[in-house]
Motif scaffolding. Structure first.
Motif, PDB file in Angstrom:
ATOM      1  N   ILE A 112      72.663  33.357  53.232  1.00 51.39           N
ATOM      2  CA  ILE A 112      73.457  32.463  54.073  1.00 51.39           C
ATOM      3  C   ILE A 112      74.306  31.582  53.175  1.00 51.39           C
ATOM      4  O   ILE A 112      73.779  30.756  52.423  1.00 51.39           O
ATOM      5  CB  ILE A 112      72.522  31.615  54.957  1.00 51.39           C
ATOM      6  N   ASP A 116      78.710  30.403  56.128  1.00 47.62           N
ATOM      7  CA  ASP A 116      77.852  30.941  57.196  1.00 47.62           C
ATOM      8  C   ASP A 116      77.077  29.810  57.867  1.00 47.62           C
ATOM      9  O   ASP A 116      76.944  29.765  59.093  1.00 47.62           O
ATOM     10  CB  ASP A 116      76.806  31.928  56.640  1.00 47.62           C
ATOM     11  N   ASP A 120      76.984  28.764  61.683  1.00 43.97           N
ATOM     12  CA  ASP A 120      75.701  28.767  62.413  1.00 43.97           C
ATOM     13  C   ASP A 120      75.426  27.410  63.062  1.00 43.97           C
ATOM     14  O   ASP A 120      74.973  27.333  64.205  1.00 43.97           O
ATOM     15  CB  ASP A 120      74.536  29.099  61.468  1.00 43.97           C
ATOM     16  N   ARG A 123      77.879  26.761  65.962  1.00 40.37           N
ATOM     17  CA  ARG A 123      77.505  27.586  67.111  1.00 40.37           C
ATOM     18  C   ARG A 123      76.273  26.997  67.813  1.00 40.37           C
ATOM     19  O   ARG A 123      76.237  26.845  69.023  1.00 40.37           O
ATOM     20  CB  ARG A 123      77.220  29.020  66.644  1.00 40.37           C
ATOM     21  N   PHE A 124      75.301  26.646  66.997  1.00 37.70           N
ATOM     22  CA  PHE A 124      74.059  26.105  67.560  1.00 37.70           C
ATOM     23  C   PHE A 124      74.334  24.794  68.290  1.00 37.70           C
ATOM     24  O   PHE A 124      73.844  24.548  69.404  1.00 37.70           O
ATOM     25  CB  PHE A 124      73.022  25.888  66.450  1.00 37.70           C
ATOM     26  N   GLU A 148      67.076  29.571  61.473  1.00 35.48           N
ATOM     27  CA  GLU A 148      67.492  28.766  62.620  1.00 35.48           C
ATOM     28  C   GLU A 148      66.815  27.395  62.652  1.00 35.48           C
ATOM     29  O   GLU A 148      67.252  26.515  63.396  1.00 35.48           O
ATOM     30  CB  GLU A 148      67.208  29.511  63.938  1.00 35.48           C
ATOM     31  N   THR A 151      69.088  25.149  60.709  1.00 36.84           N
ATOM     32  CA  THR A 151      70.306  25.144  61.528  1.00 36.84           C
ATOM     33  C   THR A 151      70.140  24.209  62.723  1.00 36.84           C
ATOM     34  O   THR A 151      71.034  23.423  63.043  1.00 36.84           O
ATOM     35  CB  THR A 151      70.612  26.580  62.025  1.00 36.84           C
ATOM     36  N   HIS A 240      70.291  33.627  72.006  1.00 34.55           N
ATOM     37  CA  HIS A 240      71.330  34.648  71.780  1.00 34.55           C
ATOM     38  C   HIS A 240      72.204  34.863  73.013  1.00 34.55           C
ATOM     39  O   HIS A 240      73.351  35.267  72.898  1.00 34.55           O
ATOM     40  CB  HIS A 240      70.724  35.960  71.280  1.00 34.55           C
ATOM     41  N   THR A 248      82.436  29.041  66.767  1.00 31.18           N
ATOM     42  CA  THR A 248      81.963  28.654  65.436  1.00 31.18           C
ATOM     43  C   THR A 248      83.027  27.826  64.710  1.00 31.18           C
ATOM     44  O   THR A 248      82.879  27.535  63.531  1.00 31.18           O
ATOM     45  CB  THR A 248      81.648  29.908  64.589  1.00 31.18           C
TER      46      THR A 248
END
Ligand code: PRX
Length: 657
Positions: A112, A116, A120, A123-124, A148, A151, A240, A248
């Motif tokens: 990662i 990235d 991530d 997005r999270f 995660e 994250t 997901h 992102t």
């Protein structure tokens, strides 16, 4: 006979004579130079805060200290996620690796980069927002060591949602207790975790916890193992499912501008059987404290590959896997599973594969590797290692030397770092390149830190005398209280001595000014009016070449007040014998004195430990008090072992951390 005055202090028995000055080639390139100790508290921290942190608005006051509460960097505005992720990408380091992640199943790896990680986290955070999480929403996180997890922590920090991470080994009851105390509205978990080849039912535990946690309205579930889990309509959502449409682009979810003192996270700590305390950590002081200590103590370079082998569920993982290293833009390693899966050389393979240069772990792990034997490390090329660290318990000198010789190739400095969940950051530690190391000593206060050793009455004890460790000046990452319980905060840390933080550990300072931590003061034994710390007797036992681990405790004795009982694990699965017990008793007698020689020796293949790896002496004390023990009790007496493990399990149920 000791007088009353000495009886109040802790006797010093164990003298360790080995010295390891910094290797000259290490010293010449070290981040920390001797001048680091010369600045004033406020100047030092103001400088670090300006250099290490990107501020939306600079602070106008470094410190406000109204005991028992400190405020740091007042007036400053910043965002932790921006500092840990976005700015590194903006500065052109997007392709640098943030984490080499290794799952427990072999060949299940992810690389990662900071770019990235930024995608991530954004997005999270967008998924969280879509589900209604906002600034100030309280979030619980109950996950294993998957990417995660950091994250999710960073996504919360980005939005300004305070969180609490609950260690994935805790029960549903522990989880719900924490959700209720923090009044969490939202819970993040994963389907299941991997541990030594079996599946840990994280989502199922959340279901049981949520039954008893009425404040939690929604649960976001990350898929890890793909195992079947129940999803409750209207409450549970797969990550997901929402992630596929989430942007992102950092612009789609700007970082909240947070006040220096805004709540970043709570971390619950128990220590005794009492209700866990929600330790409060805030934003600017915490981030400055962990990033600064990480840089100097671990001598981090731009190309370092740093591995802190703790679990993120503990403070070590918060401060030295996630926030400190990422703030410094460091490449880290993250491993999901246990050190013996599929075999006992798993860690050493990871070090070889990623060319790790700094390894940070706990004495319990080192003693476990010692018990297994050095042959597992010898199968791998560990020459990339430059520096080793330990934390969590006092380290027995023999384990320290074993670590340096067998893992560090006899070359690397070993930094024994003392701190607590409450302190947030390392406070007593060598600085590699400056400090002459002594196995078993955490050596010096970090710059600006002001520890001392007091007697009962609050007087400083002289060199070589044991007493109570206190901290006399505030430090940036210090706790800002116990969540929702001012009284308990005052009672626990600020009542024994006025305006001085009571640590709860015994310590002594030697003639050179180096600190030796003696364990929790509750564990100190009282034998014929001598106050003897557990660590010194344990270290004398581990000093014997056949001993891998030892734990001692006191049991009541009509003659001496207390008598010492030693629980001993021998190397290579040796079950022990009455002759061996005699030899060990003599060894302790000659090493540190007859007074400390154990009355009973119990050989056991394992010692009971908390899930963060600390020896549970209280439990051993119960075992020692409640059943007859011979002078020597060997493994042949399986009931002792059964009793230890049964009690350990019962205690685990009670959530001892
Ligand atoms: O007793 C000290 C011991 O661990 C306690 C703090 O535990 P916890 O809050 O779980 O945090 C552990 C990780 C920071 C301390 O009060 N301890 C921690 N590090 C050391 C230590 N004892 C001796 N030497 C250390 N290096």
């Amino acid at each position: 006979m000791a007088t009353d005055v000495t009886a109040q202090n802790i006797d010093t028995l164990f003298l360790e004579q080995r010295r390891y000055p910094p290797p000259p080639d290490f010293a010449s390139q070290a981040n920390a130079k001797p001048e680091i100790y010369n600045q004033s508290l406020e100047d030092f921290w103001a400088g670090e805060a300006r250099n290490r942190i990107s501020w939306y608005q600079p602070f106008d006051k470094v410190l406000e200290w109204e005991p028992p509460y400190a405020k740091w960097f007042i007036g400053g505005k910043l965002n932790v996620a921006y500092n840990c992720v976005d700015r590194h990408v903006e500065q052109g380091h997007g392709s640098k690796v943030a984490f080499h992640w290794e799952g427990e199943p072999e060949n299940d790896t992810r690389t990662i980069t900071f770019a990235d990680l930024q995608a991530d986290v954004v997005r999270f955070a967008n998924v969280l927002k879509k589900m209604g999480v906002k600034r100030d929403t309280h979030v619980g996180i109950y996950m294993g060591m998957v990417p995660e997890l950091p994250t999710a922590m960073l996504a919360c920090a980005r939005i300004g949602a305070p969180f609490t991470v609950v260690f994935g080994g805790f029960s549903a009851d522990s989880l719900s207790g924490r959700m209720n105390d923090m009044e969490c509205e939202f819970l993040i978990t994963q389907d299941e975790g991997w541990r030594r080849g079996s599946r840990v039912p994280l989502k199922a535990n959340c279901d049981a916890a949520m039954d008893k946690s009425p404040t939690v309205k929604q649960c976001l579930v990350v898929r890890r193992t793909g195992g079947d889990v129940a999803m409750k309509e209207g409450r549970d959502v797969w990550y997901h499912d929402l992630a596929q449409d989430a942007s992102t682009d950092p612009g789609s979810c700007p970082c909240e501008e947070m006040d220096a003192e805004s709540l970043l996270y709570l971390l619950y700590t128990s220590g005794t059987t009492a209700k866990p305390k929600g330790i409060v950590h805030t934003t600017a002081g915490y981030l400055t404290g962990v990033a600064t200590t990480h840089h100097y103590i671990f001598d981090i370079k731009p190309d370092s590959v740093y591995w802190c082998a703790a679990d993120i569920g503990w403070v070590t993982g918060h401060s030295y896997i996630v926030f400190g290293p990422l703030c410094n833009g460091t490449t880290g390693v993250m491993y999901e599973g246990t050190p013996d899966y599929p075999d006992k050389d798993r860690w050493w393979g990871i070090i070889e594969r990623y060319k790790v240069d700094v390894l940070y772990t706990a004495p319990t792990a080192i003693r476990t590797h010692m018990k297994w034997g050095p042959e597992y490390a010898q199968k791998h090329d560990l020459s990339s290692l430059r520096l080793l660290g330990t934390v969590g318990e006092p380290i027995n000198p023999e384990a320290w030397v074993w670590y340096r010789d067998n893992i560090g190739g006899g070359r690397t400095p070993v930094v024994d770092t003392w701190w607590q969940t409450e302190t947030g950051m390392i406070l007593i530690t060598p600085l590699p390149g400056i400090t002459t190391l002594k196995p078993g000593s955490a050596t010096r206060p970090f710059p600006g830190v002001d520890p001392a050793v007091y007697d009962e009455a609050g007087n400083e004890v002289g060199p070589g005398q044991g007493g109570y460790l206190v901290l006399r000046k505030p430090w940036p990452a210090m706790l800002r209280g116990i969540y929702g319980d001012h009284e308990r905060y005052v009672q626990t840390y600020w009542s024994k001595y006025k305006d001085v933080y009571f640590v709860g550990d015994g310590a002594r300072i030697d003639e050179d000014g180096d600190f030796w931590l003696l364990g929790r003061v509750d564990d100190v034994m009282n034998v014929s009016a001598h106050r003897i710390s557990t660590i010194e007797v344990e270290s004398a036992l581990v000093d014997h070449p056949k001993v891998a681990e030892a734990a001692v405790c006191g049991r009541s004795d009509p003659q001496t007040g207390q008598a010492i009982v030693a629980f001993v694990t021998l190397k290579g699965g040796d079950p022990g014998s009455p002759e061996m017990a005699k030899e060990l008793r003599n060894h302790v007698g000659t090493r540190i004195g007859k007074i400390a020689s154990p009355a009973n020796i119990v050989f056991t293949p394992e010692l009971p430990k908390t899930r963060s790896g600390k020896i549970m002496r209280r439990l051993l004390r119960d075992v020692a008090e409640n059943r007859p023990l011979g002078d020597t009790t060997t493994l042949a007496d399986a009931t002792v072992v059964d009793e230890i493990s049964r009690r350990a399990k019962e205690d685990a149920g009670k959530d001892e951390a």
